[in-house]
Design an enzyme around this catalytic site. Sequence first.
Site, PDB file in Angstrom:
ATOM      1  N   GLU A  72      45.696  68.485  41.111  1.00  0.00           N
ATOM      2  CA  GLU A  72      46.071  69.153  39.871  1.00  0.00           C
ATOM      3  C   GLU A  72      45.295  68.571  38.692  1.00  0.00           C
ATOM      4  OE1 GLU A  72      48.268  67.931  41.972  1.00  0.00           O
ATOM      5  OE2 GLU A  72      49.743  69.459  42.515  1.00  0.00           O
ATOM      6  N   ASP A 117       9.667  71.453  16.337  1.00  0.00           N
ATOM      7  CA  ASP A 117      10.237  71.653  15.001  1.00  0.00           C
ATOM      8  C   ASP A 117       9.755  72.914  14.312  1.00  0.00           C
ATOM      9  OD1 ASP A 117       7.649  70.951  14.454  1.00  0.00           O
ATOM     10  OD2 ASP A 117       8.114  69.045  13.482  1.00  0.00           O
ATOM     11  N   ASP A 137       6.938  65.404  20.718  1.00  0.00           N
ATOM     12  CA  ASP A 137       5.986  65.379  19.613  1.00  0.00           C
ATOM     13  C   ASP A 137       5.676  63.931  19.249  1.00  0.00           C
ATOM     14  OD1 ASP A 137       5.702  68.124  19.136  1.00  0.00           O
ATOM     15  OD2 ASP A 137       7.602  68.195  18.055  1.00  0.00           O
ATOM     16  N   VAL A 167      50.669  71.084  49.089  1.00  0.00           N
ATOM     17  CA  VAL A 167      50.815  70.357  47.828  1.00  0.00           C
ATOM     18  C   VAL A 167      49.989  69.079  47.819  1.00  0.00           C
ATOM     19  CG1 VAL A 167      52.466  69.157  46.342  1.00  0.00           C
ATOM     20  CG2 VAL A 167      53.086  71.336  47.386  1.00  0.00           C
ATOM     21  N   ALA A 168      49.930  68.391  48.956  1.00  0.00           N
ATOM     22  CA  ALA A 168      49.191  67.128  49.035  1.00  0.00           C
ATOM     23  C   ALA A 168      47.691  67.335  48.860  1.00  0.00           C
ATOM     24  CB  ALA A 168      49.468  66.437  50.373  1.00  0.00           C
ATOM     25  N   THR A 176      52.032  60.254  37.803  1.00  0.00           N
ATOM     26  CA  THR A 176      51.388  58.937  37.785  1.00  0.00           C
ATOM     27  C   THR A 176      49.867  59.009  37.817  1.00  0.00           C
ATOM     28  OG1 THR A 176      51.417  58.707  40.201  1.00  0.00           O
ATOM     29  CG2 THR A 176      53.372  57.990  39.009  1.00  0.00           C
ATOM     30  N   GLU A 223      48.689  60.977  51.139  1.00  0.00           N
ATOM     31  CA  GLU A 223      49.686  62.026  50.981  1.00  0.00           C
ATOM     32  C   GLU A 223      49.721  62.964  52.181  1.00  0.00           C
ATOM     33  OE1 GLU A 223      48.759  63.918  47.309  1.00  0.00           O
ATOM     34  OE2 GLU A 223      49.466  62.270  46.063  1.00  0.00           O
ATOM     35  N   ASP A 256       7.345  76.813  18.064  1.00  0.00           N
ATOM     36  CA  ASP A 256       7.910  76.006  19.147  1.00  0.00           C
ATOM     37  C   ASP A 256       9.106  76.688  19.808  1.00  0.00           C
ATOM     38  OD1 ASP A 256       6.154  73.881  18.832  1.00  0.00           O
ATOM     39  OD2 ASP A 256       7.388  72.922  17.310  1.00  0.00           O
TER      40      ASP A 256
END
Length: 866
Positions: A289, A594, A331, A284-285, A693, A663, A598
């Site tokens: 998550e 454009d 351009d 878990v440590a 937290t 942890e 191109d």
Amino acid sequence: MTTATVTESDPREPLDRLFRDLRTRPAGLSAREAARRLEAHGPNELTRRKRRDWPQQLLRQFTHPLALLLWLAAGLAVVAGTTVLGIAIVAVIVLNAALAFVQEQQAEKAVEALAAYLPTKATVLRDGTRAEIPARDLVPGDVLLVGEGDRVSADARLVDGGVEVDLSTLTGESLPAFRSADLTDVGGPLLDARDLLFSGTSCTGGEAKAVVFATGMRTELGRIAALSQRVGRDESPLERQVKRVAWLIAAVAVGAGIAFLPLGVFVAGLPLADSFNFAIGLLVANVPEGLLPTITLALAVGVRVLARGGAVVKRLSAVETLGSTTVICTDKTGTLTQNRMRVTDIWTPGDTDRAALAEAVAACSNADLEAGTGDPTELALLRAASELGADVSAGRRELGRARQFHFDPALRIMSTVDLNGERLVVNVKGAPEEVLARSTGITDRAALTELIAGYARRGLRLLAVARRSCDEVPERREDAERDLTLLGVVAMFDPPRPEVADAVARCHTAGIRLIVVTGDHGLTAKEIARQVGIARNGTKVVTGAELDEMSEAELDDLLRGGEELIFARSSPEVKLRIADALRAEGNIVAMTGDGVNDAPALRRADIGVAMGMAGTDVAREASTMVLTDDNFATVVTAVEAGRRVYDNVRKFILYIFAHATPEVVPFLLFALSGGAIPLPLTVLQILAIDLGTETLPALALGREPAEPGLMDRPPRRRTDNVIDGAMLGRAWGLLGGVSAVLVLAGFFWILLAGGWHFGEVPPHDLWVQATTMSFLGIVACQIGTAFASRTQYASLRAIGPLSNRLLLWGIAFEVAFAAAVVTLPPLRHVFGTAVPPAGHLAVLLAFPVIVWGADELWRWYRRSRA
């Protein structure tokens, strides 16, 4: 016309009957009738049938590597007999999956919503006049005007003219097909009819007029079910990198758990249940998550920010690519300049009347000065011709036109065959050197060439105008554009955008190379480039002719030099060669464009940038990013935003990873001491930290403003990983190591103050207070880590401690949540906490300062060394 509904008609019936059935006329519908039909037929849009794919998306949240790690921990908890812990871990999996699912949905909607920034337009005849309307407002009976670069937005029957059309979206055919009003087909498949246009295809050449007979889901495109499905979201390279790291974390966590399980039982002499608890805590440590959905959300936020700044990015993966751009190929006209042409000088041969030049300019154009529509260069020419007394109305021009040869980017020339009084004339305009090469009767070509060069040195854009008489309408442009009589040269000025010079300077400090690729005269391009800071005295100008003579190896050598270059009189195909050569050298290339031609270069570049205002539909569809303001400075702003998003991803990864050490270390201490040291932290308290937290501050770091000096460092390499050794050293070693020492110090202080001795089992109440001190110690260290993570190099003072208000709110929630876990009886019972003595709590105030201070000293050391 008063009938709002139109019955479905046969598009291949004779034109007069088709107009009758559609209740329309060659001059188009009235605006009021079109509005009524829009109500009856609905908008011209595909109704996307929503796939029920949300279950699969939700399932993905339960099966990604970090979730699988938690499933393993829950299974171990049940096997060890701690069912309550197993249920708690499953609850965390469900909550985390729900949070991730919601964030992914928001990110997807954010990208889909960007379509509103790029509404497709269509040109129609309404009330007999030319009008540009949203494509969704097209209705059956509208008379549609289609030209080169336009996207065909409805199914229509050609009435006049001929066009080349890219049908690949419907038929898969890669070569353009010619469609003409003169080529009628009454049998065979509808898609093969040579006088029909279909929604979703693109016009790659020519001009035509067509009457719309089907819109929306009634079009051929609407009948193809596969095209009505929602396109899946691309997984970005950044997300793939992080997913690989997630699997690595999972493998390390499982390996560590498997290794320490027998170590705890056989070496440390721990009971099997305690060893299982240790393995669960280790798993878990190690689970960060929310890491993957947080990255997705950060990229989506970056896309939204770019859109508000004028750069619409079509997919999430482009945001991080922007940040690593090493070369921008741009351009000139409209991108470096304002695209506000005005004629400054007109030169004509001594015996030529300017009125003849004005007449030729008025005829050889497709712009409408009265409506203000058309290319800015053509509008400037028409304005000058009008001032010289020529009739520049679009109606007069159309009445006299017999044939048109469209502007060819390779030839850089355009011509029309027009009726002038009782005779036919060919009117030509284009690049001076191309027009001069096709003209006769010029007495002093050297003087004229020097005159043109003088104009170009002043940064003026030049067009030559010529004419010749003919007895019949030429079928080929080679026959039309020969033996011309030069009427004159028109010089125009297009001022540079005032913000471009600063953007260019930012590129130079950021280590981004700039290459100008333009169809203009080399001297004109160099002068504009000099004014904005791209060109210097020694900047090399390569013409299209010179480039054509270069081998691939010679082009590679030229581009390998690293200096700024100007490619002048270049065809769009040149852009493709340049993009290929630069990418072969490992560059990340952003390419602007454009035009229709191109499109291949825009697709080939890492970031294809199309112009939203002056660009064609074809270019916009081929690009990765569209500039709604056609401004080079916006490209640089987008690069800066891409760097900021990438940096912020690294910041919250650093923040999340830093808490793994405080942890994990308590569990290692417990195991290696053989239980002589009580467990300093419980698994449920870890879950409260990781999900309660930690989450909001991590999300807030994803919205961090740009760090000072962001554009003063070189682009990251293509091979650089988002998570590297230096980051892990800072996270696990510096921030995590200092935090672990502080947390364990607080834990042992509580135990020793309560009379505990090494090897003894402390009283339960004392142990609960001590673990609560560890829990609160990690939360306090998180605050210091959050402030430290805000910068990679700069000091916190440089960005302001209070400049990220979202982070301050996240920390406020973190403190409130931790206080609730420790003080509210129901939560105290679940998480096994108790309020430590007030004197011990006061010490926690120093923890954030110590953690942040240690990292601040480290960054100061790095800056001093640099």
